[in-house]
Scaffold this motif. Structure first.
Motif, PDB file in Angstrom:
ATOM      1  N   ILE A 286       0.848  -1.194   0.000  1.00 35.31           N
ATOM      2  CA  ILE A 286       0.000   0.000   0.000  1.00 35.31           C
ATOM      3  C   ILE A 286       0.883   1.242   0.000  1.00 35.31           C
ATOM      4  CG2 ILE A 286      -0.185   0.206   2.530  1.00 35.31           C
ATOM      5  CD1 ILE A 286      -3.261   0.638   0.447  1.00 35.31           C
ATOM      6  N   PHE A 287       0.496   2.231  -0.775  1.00 34.65           N
ATOM      7  CA  PHE A 287       1.272   3.476  -0.828  1.00 34.65           C
ATOM      8  C   PHE A 287       0.873   4.348   0.360  1.00 34.65           C
ATOM      9  CE2 PHE A 287       2.674   7.611  -2.203  1.00 34.65           C
ATOM     10  CZ  PHE A 287       3.862   7.325  -2.873  1.00 34.65           C
ATOM     11  N   GLY A 288       1.861   4.812   1.118  1.00 39.46           N
ATOM     12  CA  GLY A 288       1.595   5.748   2.213  1.00 39.46           C
ATOM     13  C   GLY A 288       0.813   5.139   3.367  1.00 39.46           C
ATOM     14  N   ASN A 341      -3.745   8.035  -2.164  1.00 39.36           N
ATOM     15  CA  ASN A 341      -2.839   6.944  -1.815  1.00 39.36           C
ATOM     16  C   ASN A 341      -3.266   5.631  -2.463  1.00 39.36           C
ATOM     17  OD1 ASN A 341      -0.582   7.729   0.059  1.00 39.36           O
ATOM     18  ND2 ASN A 341      -2.292   8.712   1.095  1.00 39.36           N
ATOM     19  N   ALA A 344      -2.305   5.805  -6.037  1.00 36.52           N
ATOM     20  CA  ALA A 344      -0.849   5.708  -6.169  1.00 36.52           C
ATOM     21  C   ALA A 344      -0.364   4.274  -5.976  1.00 36.52           C
ATOM     22  CB  ALA A 344      -0.172   6.632  -5.157  1.00 36.52           C
TER      23      ALA A 344
ATOM     24  N   VAL B  33      -6.527   8.982 -14.198  1.00 36.08           N
ATOM     25  CA  VAL B  33      -5.251   8.437 -13.709  1.00 36.08           C
ATOM     26  C   VAL B  33      -5.434   6.974 -13.308  1.00 36.08           C
ATOM     27  CG1 VAL B  33      -3.542   8.603 -11.872  1.00 36.08           C
ATOM     28  CG2 VAL B  33      -4.351  10.669 -12.991  1.00 36.08           C
ATOM     29  N   PHE B  37      -3.547   3.821 -15.019  1.00 38.46           N
ATOM     30  CA  PHE B  37      -2.712   2.883 -14.255  1.00 38.46           C
ATOM     31  C   PHE B  37      -3.181   1.444 -14.449  1.00 38.46           C
ATOM     32  CE2 PHE B  37      -1.179   6.032 -10.732  1.00 38.46           C
ATOM     33  CZ  PHE B  37      -0.381   6.649 -11.683  1.00 38.46           C
ATOM     34  N   PRO B  53       9.770   2.654  -4.134  1.00 38.20           N
ATOM     35  CA  PRO B  53       9.355   2.924  -2.742  1.00 38.20           C
ATOM     36  C   PRO B  53       7.830   3.036  -2.629  1.00 38.20           C
ATOM     37  CG  PRO B  53      10.855   4.634  -3.567  1.00 38.20           C
ATOM     38  CD  PRO B  53      10.613   3.704  -4.680  1.00 38.20           C
ATOM     39  N   SER B  54       7.295   2.675  -1.451  1.00 37.36           N
ATOM     40  CA  SER B  54       5.843   2.709  -1.280  1.00 37.36           C
ATOM     41  C   SER B  54       5.429   3.838  -0.350  1.00 37.36           C
ATOM     42  CB  SER B  54       5.338   1.379  -0.758  1.00 37.36           C
ATOM     43  OG  SER B  54       5.947   1.115   0.475  1.00 37.36           O
ATOM     44  N   SER B  55       6.268   4.845  -0.247  1.00 37.00           N
ATOM     45  CA  SER B  55       5.806   6.055   0.422  1.00 37.00           C
ATOM     46  C   SER B  55       6.700   7.186  -0.049  1.00 37.00           C
ATOM     47  CB  SER B  55       5.880   5.921   1.946  1.00 37.00           C
ATOM     48  OG  SER B  55       7.221   5.842   2.347  1.00 37.00           O
ATOM     49  N   CYS B  56       6.200   8.382   0.079  1.00 30.93           N
ATOM     50  CA  CYS B  56       6.942   9.521  -0.434  1.00 30.93           C
ATOM     51  C   CYS B  56       6.411  10.756   0.268  1.00 30.93           C
ATOM     52  CB  CYS B  56       6.728   9.635  -1.942  1.00 30.93           C
ATOM     53  SG  CYS B  56       7.465  11.091  -2.627  1.00 30.93           S
ATOM     54  N   LEU B  59       5.210  13.864  -1.769  1.00 28.73           N
ATOM     55  CA  LEU B  59       3.926  13.626  -2.450  1.00 28.73           C
ATOM     56  C   LEU B  59       2.767  13.758  -1.468  1.00 28.73           C
ATOM     57  CD1 LEU B  59       3.990  10.614  -4.951  1.00 28.73           C
ATOM     58  CD2 LEU B  59       2.948  12.868  -5.260  1.00 28.73           C
ATOM     59  N   GLU B  60       2.930  13.134  -0.280  1.00 27.92           N
ATOM     60  CA  GLU B  60       1.862  13.209   0.733  1.00 27.92           C
ATOM     61  C   GLU B  60       1.580  14.659   1.110  1.00 27.92           C
ATOM     62  OE1 GLU B  60       0.121  10.669   1.650  1.00 27.92           O
ATOM     63  OE2 GLU B  60       1.384   8.948   1.134  1.00 27.92           O
ATOM     64  N   TRP B  63      -0.255  16.399  -1.850  1.00 28.46           N
ATOM     65  CA  TRP B  63      -1.673  16.126  -2.035  1.00 28.46           C
ATOM     66  C   TRP B  63      -2.494  16.266  -0.761  1.00 28.46           C
ATOM     67  CZ3 TRP B  63      -0.107  10.937  -4.510  1.00 28.46           C
ATOM     68  CH2 TRP B  63       0.089   9.941  -3.560  1.00 28.46           C
TER      69      TRP B  63
END
Lengths: 543, 313
Positions: A286-288, A341, A344, B33, B37, B53-56, B59-60, B63
């Motif tokens: 999962i993203f974030g 998220n 993403a 989007v 995807f 990577p699964s977090s950034c 970006l968080e 948004w």
């Protein structure tokens, strides 16, 4: 204790297997096994959902044309009241947490049961007693309640219908909800397996945790409010009667202090389900993760402070409108963060479009329409025009049905093989989904439009300029019902004749997929030690 | 500062346009989007997931911040629009709206009453809303205004109709059995016609007066004059000496006379006509003795529809 049988000899039935110690009905309705209680909830919730859908179809049929079509105004008013009470208190609020939460929470955190198994059973009994009382308000006495599910005073204090019985039923259902919340909070704090740190908790568990706090903190206010209605009806206290110094607006505040947070009780677990399904079928973590956890808590906290947006035209002060409008817009932010998220997470994945994923992706779009249509309801100027019109009805059906109920169906397809050890027919599942989204959008988008044109809600009869959109909405309700029926039949066939599958058909990485399908009665022979996160899919199958 | 003199429709529609515009753009963006995807990273094209990577954090933050700015602008714009709905022009004509189960009546300066809302074109009107029983809500979609009628409270709306015409007025707060019939019309008259309408004295007696009383007290929402079935029994066949079958265990009946009609208006729950729901509110303390006598005279008349323009059954 379940019999130990080698795979391949014959199909293991796990917790579904009768122990033969009591009559088979008793060993279900008096079971303290969280999986059996969860299934009891699933069956009863599905039954009430079917009743709610039938009531909804009757409402739509009456509205197919102006004037009287099948029922009179008294029956119509009872229909929308019961549709609301059944869908909200018997389906959506208990829906995902009490059915799937009960079954999956202990499995996902590596526990043998919830913290208080007998309290869990009591919750189900309270739920059933409340449900029977709510439905029995249909018969006898002054006739079925006709106040709408909001029971607004002074009308609900004056009507001669069986409002007292329905209100008392909701009061009992509230206790069931509080006890489940309490049980889940304790379970998550105390019974996590070794190595199951807070940042390794599946997001479904996090969402149940946030929901449980809202259930425990907000539901008592509903209880108090309902007692006040009863006091008003039976003792005639005059608390909300302006002629005797009471205030009708106070009731609306008290009612929405619970009933708005209740919207988050309904939708947070659904968001949890989506957070489980998307990574598994996108084959990406999962993203974030932390942003999603934070947004769940943010929604639960901020969502408790926005109830006044139901009252912008009630005569409440302008200062209150200013504050509640601002807070309402703030609560939109964490929901948006979640959606970004989820989208993403799809990036860079290897996406499989199985039935659970179809429902999860549909949730994203329908929930977005629901959420975005809510922005004009949060804005003070535009809310004045659309408040109490069909626009509101369309909006909350996008959120509650397009959001929560579609997540419920996603969860049903996702965990069906785990719970029953059998797989449904994928092709038929996809067809049912396709029919449903067509019917759904025809039904509720028409409602959004007719509401924008000014058609008030709770109208048995309407002016001719609204006829065309209402007819379309009714056609949509038939298509939607057909899709639902198709889905139900497909799952019922799978229950009997579905192909047997192994422990982890979707190759997911959370703990429930490490045990047999169906899970054995004690869940884990040896409690697992957790060494990786819930979405590290390369380690799928290992604890 | 605030566009005080903006008409209500204009003020609200600007906000609708702003919020719907941005919402539609966001919805299309998110959906596009997502669909891109799904197609690009479908397993038929992407057999193995990318190792990224699964977090950034940035970006968080992005948004979170952008939606925050968007919703704050929507909030502010919506609030400005709302202020236009509350800032009543000082020269607005005051009219009082009385809501009751299940009809509206409007009282104008000088005491004239009507069951339709009659307003002059091009002039602002300010409506003070009161309720005699439960919650109601006054809603005129054409002018984007709505406000609840709350027992024990007076609430207000204002609007200005640019030109003459007819518009719908609904009750939008559920108020019981005949909620959906609590509909009336806004009649916008040219200013001079309105002035002469306002100055025309209402008849003090006779059928026209009775007809006006029936509308004022909302009788016609549930009782027809021509025999059409509605929520309550029709007035068409009421006549002195007639026998009325009453609801109850025993075979109860009543004879129509002045006393019976008076009881039916002041204490309607005591004798319910068979086959009808017991929902009529009491008019005790709400109707003057003079109006009551006039209504009873009218109800005992044999010809009730002659001046109303409705056809006999």
């Amino acid at each position: 204790m379940g019999k130990v049988i080698r795979m391949g000899e014959f199909f293991r039935r796990g917790f579904l297997e009768s122990t033969g110690e009591q009559p088979s009905l008793f060993e279900w309705i008096f079971s303290t096994d969280h999986k059996r209680i969860g299934l009891l909830y699933l069956y009863s919730i599905s039954t009430f959902f079917a009743i709610g859908v039938t009531l909804g179809l009757l409402i739509r049929l009456e509205l197919i044309a102006p004037g009287r079509t099948i029922v009179g105004p008294d029956t119509y008013n009872a229909l929308f009241t019961l549709h609301g009470v059944v869908m909200i208190f018997l389906f959506i609020i208990p829906g995902i947490p009490a059915a799937f939460g009960n079954i999956m929470l202990p499995l996902q955190i590596g526990a043998r049961d919830v913290a208080f198994p007998r309290l869990n059973l009591l919750s189900w009994w309270l739920y059933i007693i409340g449900a029977i009382m709510a439905l029995s308000s249909l018969a006898g006495g002054g006739g079925p309640p006709d106040t709408g599910w909001t029971f607004y005073l002074p009308f609900s204090g004056e009507t001669t219908t069986n409002v007292s019985l329905a209100v008392f039923a909701v009061f009992i259902l509230g206790f069931s909800s509080i006890l489940t919340g309490l049980n889940f909070i304790t379970t998550i704090h105390r019974l996590r397996a070794p190595g199951m740190t807070w940042t390794r908790l599946p997001l479904f568990v996090w969402s149940l945790y946030a929901t449980a706090w809202v259930q425990v903190l907000a539901t008592p206010i509903l209880g108090i409010t309902l007692v006040l209605i009863l006091a008003e009806r039976i003792l005639g206290l005059g608390l909300f009667d302006a002629a005797r110094g009471g205030d009708p607006l106070m009731y609306q505040h008290l009612f929405w202090i619970y009933s708005h947070p209740a919207v988050y009780i309904m939708v947070l677990p659904a968001m949890g389900v989506i957070s489980e399904i998307i990574p598994v079928f996108a084959r990406r973590p999962i993203f974030g993760y932390k942003a999603i956890v934070a947004s769940s808590i943010g929604i639960a906290a901020a969502g408790s402070l926005v109830w006044g947006h139901h009252m912008f035209v009630s005569g409440m002060s302008d200062t209150a409108i200013l504050v509640f409008s601002l807070l309402t817009f703030i609560v939109a932010i964490p929901s948006a963060v979640k959606v970004f998220n989820w989208v993403a997470t799809l990036y860079g994945g290897s996406i499989r479009l199985d039935a659970p994923m179809l429902y999860a992706l549909t949730f994203l779009v329908l929930f977005s329409i629901g959420g975005l249509s809510g922005l004009v309801l949060g804005s003070a100027a535009t809310d004045v025009h659309v408040h109490d019109t069909h626009f509101v009805v369309g909006h909350f059906h996008y959120v509650m049905f397009g959001g929560t109920a579609f997540a419920f169906f996603g969860a049903l397809h996702y965990w069906f093989p785990k719970i029953f050890g059998r797989m449904f027919n994928e092709k038929r599942a996809a067809w049912a989904w396709g029919i449903m989204i067509c019917g759904f959008n025809l039904l509720y988008f028409s409602m959004l439009l007719v509401g924008l044109r000014g058609m008030p809600r709770r109208y048995y009869d309407y002016l001719p300029q609204f006829a065309q959109l209402n007819r379309l909405a009714t056609y949509g309700s038939w298509v939607l019902a057909l899709g639902l029926l198709f889905m139900a039949v497909n799952l019922l066939i799978a229950l009997r004749r579905g192909k047997h599958i192994g422990a982890n058909p979707w190759e997911a990485a959370t703990l429930e997929w490490t045990v047999d399908s169906p899970p054995p009665p004690e869940n884990f022979a040896v409690l697992p030690t957790v060494t990786h996160g819930p979405y590290d899919l390369e380690q799928a199958g290992e604890p | 500062m605030t566009p005080t003199w903006l008409d209500t429709t204009e003020a609200v529609d600007k906000v609708f346009l702003y919020i719907f515009g941005i919402s539609l753009a966001l919805l299309i963006l998110i959906t596009a989007v997502m669909v891109f995807f799904i197609i690009r990273f479908h397993r038929s094209r992407q057999t193995k997931p990318k190792d990224i990577p699964s977090s950034c954090l940035w970006l968080e933050i992005t948004w979170t911040l952008i939606p925050t700015l968007i919703v704050l602008s929507m909030f502010w714009y919506g609030w400005q629009g709302y202020l236009s709905l509350t800032n009543v022009p000082s020269d607005a004509l005051p009219i009082k709206a009385v809501a009751r189960q299940w009809s509206w009546s409007f009282v104008y300066p000088g005491g004239r009453t009507s069951s339709k809302l009659v307003v002059p074109a091009g002039k602002a009107v300010r409506i003070a809303i009161v309720s005699e029983d439960v919650l109601h809500s006054l809603y005129i979609p054409a002018f984007r205004i709505k406000k609840d009628a709350v027992p024990g409270m007076t609430t207000h709306v204002w609007f200005r109709a640019p030109e003459s015409g007819s518009f719908d007025l609904f009750c939008t707060e559920y108020c019981g059995l005949a909620h959906a019939s609590m509909i009336t019309t806004v009649e916008v008259l040219p200013a001079d016609e309105f002035d002469s309408w306002l100055q025309t004295p209402q008849e003090a007696a006779g059928t026209a007066k009775s007809r006006q009383l029936l509308e004022q007290y909302g009788c016609l929402a549930c009782h027809s004059l021509d025999g059409t079935p509605r929520i309550g029994p029709s007035f068409a066949r009421l006549a002195e000496g007639e026998k009325v079958q009453l609801a109850g265990e025993a075979e109860k009946s009543a004879i129509v006379n002045r006393e019976y009609l008076k009881r039916s208006i002041l204490d309607p729950q005591s004798e319910i006509v068979q086959g009808y729901p017991a929902v009529m509110p009491s008019f005790r303390d709400k109707i003057s003795e003079q109006d009551l006598q006039l209504l009873i005279d009218f109800l005992l008349q044999t010809d009730k529809t002659s001046t109303s323009g409705e056809r006999r059954p």
